[in-house]
Scaffold this active site. Structure first.
Site, PDB file in Angstrom:
ATOM      1  N   GLN A 129       0.945  -1.409  -0.131  1.00 44.88           N
ATOM      2  CA  GLN A 129      -0.121  -0.189   0.044  1.00 44.88           C
ATOM      3  C   GLN A 129       0.884   1.433  -0.191  1.00 44.88           C
ATOM      4  O   GLN A 129       0.398   2.384  -0.069  1.00 44.88           O
ATOM      5  CB  GLN A 129      -0.964  -0.051   1.187  1.00 44.88           C
ATOM      6  N   CYS A 135      -4.900   0.984   4.404  1.00 48.37           N
ATOM      7  CA  CYS A 135      -4.937  -0.494   5.030  1.00 48.37           C
ATOM      8  C   CYS A 135      -6.359  -0.918   4.981  1.00 48.37           C
ATOM      9  O   CYS A 135      -6.451  -2.450   4.934  1.00 48.37           O
ATOM     10  CB  CYS A 135      -4.128  -0.430   6.457  1.00 48.37           C
ATOM     11  N   HIS A 277      -4.523   0.272  12.743  1.00 46.44           N
ATOM     12  CA  HIS A 277      -4.150  -0.460  11.387  1.00 46.44           C
ATOM     13  C   HIS A 277      -5.081  -1.575  11.138  1.00 46.44           C
ATOM     14  O   HIS A 277      -5.575  -2.177  12.001  1.00 46.44           O
ATOM     15  CB  HIS A 277      -2.584  -1.139  11.485  1.00 46.44           C
ATOM     16  N   ASN A 297      -0.121  -8.964   6.098  1.00 42.00           N
ATOM     17  CA  ASN A 297      -0.036  -7.412   6.066  1.00 42.00           C
ATOM     18  C   ASN A 297       0.256  -6.938   4.789  1.00 42.00           C
ATOM     19  O   ASN A 297       0.224  -7.910   3.830  1.00 42.00           O
ATOM     20  CB  ASN A 297       1.142  -6.685   7.005  1.00 42.00           C
TER      21      ASN A 297
END
Length: 336
Positions: A129, A135, A277, A297
């Site tokens: 990203q 996110c 997050h 992630n």
């Protein structure tokens, strides 16, 4: 006496020079390794000061690891010249009424003791990203892609994060903090519209006007559900029998520069601005006697272990991992 003082002065100067050279060497190595360039000298000086501060934290932490005081290591990565707030900004509450929690009725039988959905070929490659605080879109897309692979046997379908970034919140910008209901809002958007393919609507690391086209839809979902707040056992059942789950967590520098081992940090939701997050839980298991969640992630493959991190499981809902846990429903399933 004067000679002795002069000698001390020379030693002090030598130590200062050596330290400066050592620091500069580390800085130059970091810039070269990660192809870092900066707008001007002022920006480089700012980034350098952050880097040295983070470097000291990394060294202090790894010293604790060698003493057996922590369960994981940290290391310099491409984020070492950044602050946590630049990568993950705290979610803000909304004023609208909280959505009623929905979940899928799941039997306790048939829940595996461990699972890694990568082994089933339904997890698409890690993406990055970059420094856009989007996110939440990546966490949702990763889960939907996996569920499409699991339940529709379309294992290589990549979907558009940019579609969600541009269309779920038309006024969103890449420096904006995450809305607390971002996961649910994104899933509801896909329920209502579907989501375009990544090929037709590529990620451009910037926000723009919504360019969604129904003819480019790559996936649809019938509904979405939430794990009951803080229920790690239910999260295990969902991940183990239905598929990956999008979650919100609290992270700090130790998460940002994690390298190996099962991540555990006491009271990590007690930071000043929690839930900053969003990531995707794609499995769970046990390593060296430590139960963990396998988390995907979206900071590229240089983060942690090729883009994935193992976070402690059944240790008091670590970093709030089961507090805002949401997943898509594809096809007919029994919602309760």
């Amino acid at each position: 006496m004067k000679s002795f003082l002069f000698l001390l002065f020379l030693i002090s100067c030598y130590q200062t020079i050596y330290s400066t050279r050592y620091d500069q060497k580390e800085w130059e190595k970091f810039k070269k390794t990660y192809a870092k360039t900066y707008q001007d000298q002022a920006e480089e000086s700012y980034r350098k000061s952050i880097f040295f501060k983070n470097l000291q934290t990394i060294e202090d932490h790894n010293q604790k690891y060698t003493q057996g005081l922590v369960t994981y290591t940290v290391a310099i990565n491409k984020f070492a010249d950044r602050t946590v707030n630049e990568l993950a900004k705290a979610s803000r509450p909304t004023h609208r009424q909280k959505t009623k929690t929905k979940k899928v009725l799941i039997s306790d039988t048939g829940v595996p003791e461990s699972i890694d959905w990568r082994d089933y070929g339904v997890i698409t490659p890690i993406v990055d990203q970059d420094f856009c605080l989007s996110c939440w879109a990546f966490a949702v897309v990763a889960a939907v892609e996996a569920h499409v692979g699991i339940h529709l046997n379309r294992k290589n379908q990549t979907l558009s994060e940019e579609n969600l970034i541009d269309c779920v919140y038309p006024d969103f910008n890449c420096t904006q903090e995450m809305v607390r209901t971002a996961l649910e809002d994104s899933y509801q958007y896909i329920v209502d519209n579907g989501i375009d393919t990544a090929e037709s609507y590529p990620y451009d690391e910037e926000t723009s006007q919504c360019r969604f086209k129904p003819e480019n839809v790559g996936a649809t979902i019938t509904d979405y559900a939430r794990v009951p707040e803080g229920d790690e056992e239910e999260l295990k059942r969902v991940v183990g029998t239905i598929g990956p789950v999008s979650v919100m967590i609290s992270v700090d520098l130790t998460f940002m520069v994690h390298r190996t081992g099962v991540y555990y940090k006491e009271n990590c939701v007690d930071i000043k601005e929690p839930y900053n997050h969003a990531v995707t839980v794609i499995g769970y298991g046990e390593e060296d006697g430590q139960e963990y969640w396998l988390v995907r992630n979206e900071w590229g493959t240089t983060f942690s272990e090729n883009g994935y991190i193992k976070m402690a499981r059944n240790r008091g809902n670590l970093c709030g991992i089961a507090t805002y846990a949401t997943y898509p429903i594809i096809g007919e399933q029994n919602l309760v």
